[in-house]
Design an enzyme around this catalytic site. Structure first.
Site, PDB file in Angstrom:
ATOM      1  N   GLU A 151       4.214  -5.378   7.457  1.00 31.24           N
ATOM      2  CA  GLU A 151       3.500  -4.336   8.203  1.00 31.24           C
ATOM      3  C   GLU A 151       3.934  -4.240   9.658  1.00 31.24           C
ATOM      4  OE1 GLU A 151       0.565  -5.528   4.905  1.00 31.24           O
ATOM      5  OE2 GLU A 151       2.136  -6.488   6.081  1.00 31.24           O
TER       6      GLU A 151
ATOM      7  N   GLY B 277       0.362  -4.987   0.939  1.00 33.34           N
ATOM      8  CA  GLY B 277      -0.814  -4.975   0.072  1.00 33.34           C
ATOM      9  C   GLY B 277      -0.556  -5.655  -1.259  1.00 33.34           C
TER      10      GLY B 277
ATOM     11  N   ALA C 178       0.855  -1.186   0.000  1.00 29.79           N
ATOM     12  CA  ALA C 178       0.000   0.000   0.000  1.00 29.79           C
ATOM     13  C   ALA C 178       0.891   1.236   0.000  1.00 29.79           C
ATOM     14  CB  ALA C 178      -0.900  -0.018   1.233  1.00 29.79           C
TER      15      ALA C 178
ATOM     16  N   GLU D 245      -1.029  -9.243  -0.603  1.00 23.71           N
ATOM     17  CA  GLU D 245      -2.463  -9.469  -0.458  1.00 23.71           C
ATOM     18  C   GLU D 245      -3.149  -9.469  -1.822  1.00 23.71           C
ATOM     19  OE1 GLU D 245      -4.504  -7.659   2.863  1.00 23.71           O
ATOM     20  OE2 GLU D 245      -2.587  -6.944   3.624  1.00 23.71           O
TER      21      GLU D 245
END
Length: 173
Positions: A137, A114, A71, A117
């Site tokens: 993270e 992300g 992200a 993911e």
């Protein structure tokens, strides 16, 4: 409309019969970090390809260096929990997992946070020799936010998922 210009990705139909939708994340200066604009364009591209009767499968890829490095932290860092909650911050991230056509993640380079993911939301992951998967993270004091803990456990098993999420360590292809 296939061929319409996107800022953060490229989309085309490919294959012998032009029946494979190819989406290439294209934000090289940020290692394809998943900013809101890129995610919005990805949802748009997926919708276009899903509604195209000629397309039978979709491939999502990045560059040799990064599938998606996660992200966009710069975009997120000043948001409070309340802002994220009120604006449904990660809403729509699961679009990949709801598309009815098979989606293949072609991963080379970094698939972190992300990006990892996003790859796990796809139906099949093809990993190149330089692919690096991770959920780093924890190194920022947070945990995966778009279902990563659940998907990672189903993908690699509880023990390896726990190790990856709690240490931030990466695994190769």
């Amino acid at each position: 409309r296939v061929g319409s210009p996107f800022q953060y990705l490229a989309m085309q139909k490919t294959g012998k019969q032009q029946n494979v939708g190819l989406i290439q994340l294209n934000r090289p200066q940020a290692l394809n970090a998943l900013c809101e604009g890129l995610m919005q364009e990805l949802r748009q591209a997926l919708e276009t390809l899903e509604n195209d009767p000629q397309v039978g499968a979709i491939v999502i890829t990045g560059s040799q260096k990064a599938f998606a490095a996660g992200a966009d932290i710069k975009e997120m860092q000043n948001k409070t929990f309340q802002e994220c909650y009120r604006s449904a911050f990660l809403a729509g991230w699961d679009k990949v997992s709801t598309v009815r056509k098979p989606i293949i993640a072609a991963v080379n380079g970094y698939a972190l946070g992300g990006g990892c993911e996003l790859a796990m939301m796809c139906d099949i992951i093809y990993a190149g020799e330089k692919a690096q998967f991770g959920q780093p993270e924890i190194l920022l004091g947070t945990i995966p936010g778009a279902g990563g803990t659940q998907r990672l456990t189903r993908t690699v098993g509880k023990s390896l998922a726990m190790e990856m999420v709690l240490t931030g360590e990466r695994i190769s292809a």
